[in-house]
Motif scaffolding. Structure first.
Motif, mmCIF file in Angstrom:
data_model
loop_
_atom_site.group_PDB
_atom_site.id
_atom_site.type_symbol
_atom_site.label_atom_id
_atom_site.label_comp_id
_atom_site.label_asym_id
_atom_site.label_seq_id
_atom_site.Cartn_x
_atom_site.Cartn_y
_atom_site.Cartn_z
ATOM 1 N N LEU A 1 0.823 -1.210 0.000
ATOM 2 C CA LEU A 1 0.000 0.000 0.000
ATOM 3 C C LEU A 1 0.858 1.261 0.000
ATOM 4 O O LEU A 1 0.509 2.257 -0.637
ATOM 5 C CB LEU A 1 -0.933 -0.004 1.199
ATOM 6 N N THR A 2 1.974 1.214 0.701
ATOM 7 C CA THR A 2 2.895 2.349 0.688
ATOM 8 C C THR A 2 3.496 2.532 -0.700
ATOM 9 O O THR A 2 3.624 3.648 -1.199
ATOM 10 C CB THR A 2 4.010 2.143 1.723
ATOM 11 N N GLY B 1 0.785 3.988 -2.928
ATOM 12 C CA GLY B 1 0.580 5.400 -2.622
ATOM 13 C C GLY B 1 1.691 6.280 -3.155
ATOM 14 O O GLY B 1 1.445 7.354 -3.708
ATOM 15 N N SER B 2 2.933 5.827 -3.016
ATOM 16 C CA SER B 2 4.046 6.631 -3.531
ATOM 17 C C SER B 2 4.052 6.649 -5.052
ATOM 18 O O SER B 2 4.400 7.656 -5.667
ATOM 19 C CB SER B 2 5.374 6.099 -2.994
ATOM 20 N N GLY C 1 -3.048 9.408 -3.511
ATOM 21 C CA GLY C 1 -1.792 8.757 -3.130
ATOM 22 C C GLY C 1 -1.315 9.166 -1.753
ATOM 23 O O GLY C 1 -0.874 8.320 -0.960
ATOM 24 N N SER C 2 -1.420 10.440 -1.432
ATOM 25 C CA SER C 2 -0.989 10.882 -0.105
ATOM 26 C C SER C 2 -1.937 10.376 0.975
ATOM 27 O O SER C 2 -1.508 10.020 2.074
ATOM 28 C CB SER C 2 -0.887 12.401 -0.053
ATOM 29 N N TRP C 3 -3.234 10.305 0.679
ATOM 30 C CA TRP C 3 -4.190 9.763 1.639
ATOM 31 C C TRP C 3 -3.908 8.280 1.900
ATOM 32 O O TRP C 3 -3.966 7.814 3.037
ATOM 33 C CB TRP C 3 -5.601 9.949 1.114
ATOM 34 N N LEU C 4 -3.586 7.548 0.844
ATOM 35 C CA LEU C 4 -3.288 6.128 0.985
ATOM 36 C C LEU C 4 -2.027 5.918 1.823
ATOM 37 O O LEU C 4 -1.993 5.031 2.690
ATOM 38 C CB LEU C 4 -3.134 5.488 -0.389
ATOM 39 N N MET C 5 -1.016 6.727 1.597
ATOM 40 C CA MET C 5 0.199 6.591 2.396
ATOM 41 C C MET C 5 -0.037 6.997 3.851
ATOM 42 O O MET C 5 0.563 6.426 4.762
ATOM 43 C CB MET C 5 1.333 7.427 1.799
ATOM 44 N N GLN C 6 -0.911 7.962 4.086
ATOM 45 C CA GLN C 6 -1.214 8.391 5.456
ATOM 46 C C GLN C 6 -1.999 7.322 6.208
ATOM 47 O O GLN C 6 -1.779 7.127 7.406
ATOM 48 C CB GLN C 6 -1.996 9.705 5.430
#
Length: 63
Positions: A8-9, A12-13, A55-60
């Motif tokens: 997932l990281t 997201g990136s 993408g930033s929401w997924l990484m958060q």
């Protein structure tokens, strides 16, 4: 970081990296030809912004 969070990281990136490209392209389309291609530049910019936020929401959420 667990092994479950790693894909997932990575996703997201990757989305953030792919979101920056249309964001930049849409900005310069609107900047270089503001009268003719304002709608196209705004749509490309908006699509890049949406992908960047996802993408930033997924990484958060992974943290």
């Amino acid at each position: 970081m667990t092994h479950e969070a790693l894909p997932l990281t990575f996703l997201g990136s990757g989305l953030m990296a792919l979101g920056l490209l249309p964001l930049t392209i849409g900005f310069f389309i609107g900047l270089l030809d503001p009268k003719e291609k304002l709608n196209i530049g705004a749509m490309v910019f908006g699509a890049g912004l949406v992908v960047l936020v996802i993408g930033s929401w997924l990484m958060q959420t992974v943290q």
